[in-house]
Write a protein that holds these residues in place. Sequence first.
Motif, PDB file in Angstrom:
ATOM      1  N   SER A 189     -14.786  -3.059   1.380  1.00 45.06           N
ATOM      2  CA  SER A 189     -13.584  -3.132   2.206  1.00 45.06           C
ATOM      3  C   SER A 189     -12.513  -4.073   1.690  1.00 45.06           C
ATOM      4  N   VAL A 190     -12.802  -4.938   0.735  1.00 42.43           N
ATOM      5  CA  VAL A 190     -11.807  -5.928   0.319  1.00 42.43           C
ATOM      6  C   VAL A 190     -10.543  -5.262  -0.211  1.00 42.43           C
ATOM      7  N   GLU A 191     -10.661  -4.033  -0.716  1.00 44.07           N
ATOM      8  CA  GLU A 191      -9.508  -3.336  -1.291  1.00 44.07           C
ATOM      9  C   GLU A 191      -8.450  -2.952  -0.257  1.00 44.07           C
ATOM     10  N   TYR A 192      -8.762  -3.090   1.040  1.00 46.50           N
ATOM     11  CA  TYR A 192      -7.811  -2.718   2.083  1.00 46.50           C
ATOM     12  C   TYR A 192      -6.993  -3.904   2.611  1.00 46.50           C
ATOM     13  N   LEU A 193      -7.307  -5.119   2.179  1.00 45.35           N
ATOM     14  CA  LEU A 193      -6.662  -6.308   2.730  1.00 45.35           C
ATOM     15  C   LEU A 193      -5.282  -6.524   2.091  1.00 45.35           C
ATOM     16  N   TRP A 253     -13.207   4.826  -2.015  1.00 48.60           N
ATOM     17  CA  TRP A 253     -12.404   4.193  -0.982  1.00 48.60           C
ATOM     18  C   TRP A 253     -11.531   5.254  -0.331  1.00 48.60           C
ATOM     19  N   PHE A 254     -10.845   4.867   0.750  1.00 46.42           N
ATOM     20  CA  PHE A 254      -9.864   5.749   1.391  1.00 46.42           C
ATOM     21  C   PHE A 254      -8.525   5.528   0.681  1.00 46.42           C
ATOM     22  N   PRO A 255      -8.081   6.463  -0.176  1.00 48.34           N
ATOM     23  CA  PRO A 255      -6.905   6.219  -1.024  1.00 48.34           C
ATOM     24  C   PRO A 255      -5.648   5.773  -0.280  1.00 48.34           C
ATOM     25  N   PRO A 256      -5.315   6.318   0.894  1.00 52.26           N
ATOM     26  CA  PRO A 256      -4.039   5.894   1.493  1.00 52.26           C
ATOM     27  C   PRO A 256      -3.998   4.420   1.871  1.00 52.26           C
ATOM     28  N   LYS A 257      -5.162   3.831   2.108  1.00 56.72           N
ATOM     29  CA  LYS A 257      -5.184   2.487   2.679  1.00 56.72           C
ATOM     30  C   LYS A 257      -5.540   1.390   1.681  1.00 56.72           C
ATOM     31  N   THR A 258      -5.836   1.730   0.446  1.00 59.62           N
ATOM     32  CA  THR A 258      -6.061   0.672  -0.536  1.00 59.62           C
ATOM     33  C   THR A 258      -4.720   0.049  -0.937  1.00 59.62           C
ATOM     34  N   THR A 259      -4.756  -1.211  -1.317  1.00 60.15           N
ATOM     35  CA  THR A 259      -3.563  -1.822  -1.888  1.00 60.15           C
ATOM     36  C   THR A 259      -3.263  -1.151  -3.226  1.00 60.15           C
ATOM     37  N   LEU A 260      -2.007  -1.123  -3.615  1.00 59.98           N
ATOM     38  CA  LEU A 260      -1.616  -0.403  -4.828  1.00 59.98           C
ATOM     39  C   LEU A 260      -2.273  -0.958  -6.076  1.00 59.98           C
ATOM     40  N   ARG A 280       0.852  -1.191   0.000  1.00 65.49           N
ATOM     41  CA  ARG A 280       0.000   0.000   0.000  1.00 65.49           C
ATOM     42  C   ARG A 280       0.886   1.238   0.000  1.00 65.49           C
ATOM     43  N   ALA A 281       0.321   2.349  -0.395  1.00 64.66           N
ATOM     44  CA  ALA A 281       1.086   3.591  -0.408  1.00 64.66           C
ATOM     45  C   ALA A 281       1.373   4.083   1.007  1.00 64.66           C
ATOM     46  N   GLU A 282       0.470   3.771   1.915  1.00 64.37           N
ATOM     47  CA  GLU A 282       0.570   4.270   3.293  1.00 64.37           C
ATOM     48  C   GLU A 282       0.504   3.075   4.230  1.00 64.37           C
ATOM     49  N   GLU A 283       1.616   2.800   4.930  1.00 61.77           N
ATOM     50  CA  GLU A 283       1.705   1.568   5.707  1.00 61.77           C
ATOM     51  C   GLU A 283       1.684   1.790   7.219  1.00 61.77           C
ATOM     52  N   THR A 284       1.204   2.955   7.675  1.00 61.66           N
ATOM     53  CA  THR A 284       1.047   3.111   9.113  1.00 61.66           C
ATOM     54  C   THR A 284       0.006   2.113   9.604  1.00 61.66           C
ATOM     55  N   TYR A 291      -7.761   4.234  11.698  1.00 65.45           N
ATOM     56  CA  TYR A 291      -9.182   4.091  12.002  1.00 65.45           C
ATOM     57  C   TYR A 291      -9.518   4.411  13.452  1.00 65.45           C
ATOM     58  N   ALA A 292      -8.562   4.990  14.181  1.00 59.50           N
ATOM     59  CA  ALA A 292      -8.823   5.308  15.585  1.00 59.50           C
ATOM     60  C   ALA A 292      -9.950   6.323  15.723  1.00 59.50           C
ATOM     61  N   SER A 293     -10.030   7.258  14.783  1.00 58.86           N
ATOM     62  CA  SER A 293     -11.111   8.247  14.795  1.00 58.86           C
ATOM     63  C   SER A 293     -12.299   7.685  14.035  1.00 58.86           C
ATOM     64  N   PRO A 294     -13.487   7.631  14.651  1.00 57.75           N
ATOM     65  CA  PRO A 294     -14.639   7.019  13.975  1.00 57.75           C
ATOM     66  C   PRO A 294     -15.072   7.817  12.749  1.00 57.75           C
ATOM     67  N   LYS A 295     -15.510   7.087  11.718  1.00 58.54           N
ATOM     68  CA  LYS A 295     -16.009   7.697  10.479  1.00 58.54           C
ATOM     69  C   LYS A 295     -17.483   7.319  10.370  1.00 58.54           C
ATOM     70  N   LEU A 296     -18.323   8.154  10.976  1.00 57.00           N
ATOM     71  CA  LEU A 296     -19.749   7.841  11.103  1.00 57.00           C
ATOM     72  C   LEU A 296     -20.519   8.340   9.885  1.00 57.00           C
TER      73      LEU A 296
END
Length: 403
Positions: free
Chosen positions: A303-307, A335-342, A198-202, A208-213
């Motif tokens: 969500s599968v794009e984040y695995l 999707w959330f761009p930083p967390k999708t697989t490349l 992924r581009a962002e590997e934190t 996801y600590a901050s809720p996205k309601l």
Amino acid sequence: MSKAITPDSLAVLEVRLFWQSPEASFEERYLARKANLWRDCFPPGVEEELVGKGPGDSVPFSLEAGEAVPAYSEQRVDRLPWRDYLPRAVAGREIPLRPGRFYPQGVLRLPSVHPQTATPFRLLDKDDQGLTCDRNHPFARFAARGEVHVINCREKTGDTGGACAMWLEDVLNFGPGMQARFHGRPTDFWGGDYPLPRAEETPDAEFYASPKLTGHVDSQASEHIRDITMRSLAPGMEVLDLMASVQSHLPDGHGLRVTGLGLNTEEMAANPHLDSHTVHDLNRDPSPPFADNSFDACFCHLSVEYLRDPLAVFREVRRVLKPGAPFILTFSDRWFPPKTTLVWPDLHPFERQGFVLELFLRAGGFTNLHGTSHRNWWRPADDPHYGQIFTADPVFAVQGEAV
């Protein structure tokens, strides 16, 4: 609104196309939002049969391979030296060439192809000397049966101007057919890049600590997800909502017992359809903390794009499912761009179905694989993006049954 279609009608029609690859069955659903019987083109025989039909009626049709699109021809398979390939970069990263994948024909230096041509070709092979490219339409090898369903109709007030819509072409162009393997050969979606980078590997727990309601697709797309999911579920089932958040895309009064597994407890606590929930990071540990054969069904929405290790997750889902239980995955173009697989943003939307299908096939333990798409519906007028975007978010799904 009129009660029956006439040659002077404008109609809202849903075109459904059913087809089969060696690996899976597929259903494509496309809304012809303003079909003009006088001007537009329909599958053979459908226009005549639509006259006299009203809301709720349907007209069947069938297509042989090569009837709706040009027939498959070996003359459209090209062997090219590397000097005739023009690399493309997106966001500073060159898109990798992998056998079985689709790419825009504009990257090929051919006399008949403009550099901006987006029409796809399939990469069949590559070696030190060059590449083998299949420029046939992705659907050229497949037969299909179809149905045109009448949603509503009204009489026109005039016919000045406007365009001629080729509805079957709209359904088939740049999409169906990409989901299938080529002659049974596995598609190389990730090469040696596994687990998927992924581009962002934190750590995901931090992101996801901050809720996205908030919902991640519009309400019409959410309705499509709900309908796809509920086709396979029944009251009384024990169901796992994998990678759960604030929405499960279920109807009220569904009668299911739903367990959520996600990354933010506030999101899941705000989800009215979850009976219980567990915080668990599948990218740290792909094994859900449940016993074997615990669930009658599992779904994973948007969500599968984040695995990072989806094969391990698919195998673990098979472990916790009872034999015959469905595993349903849906996704869209949000999707959330930083967390999708490349790999995910590199793929054509219908290739993403092929990607998820490949996960089912390589993970093993599933049968009755099926893909569904919903495209071109109206965007709800109360959606915050209405006015800039007039079509609903597309919805794609792939599902299988545990063996």
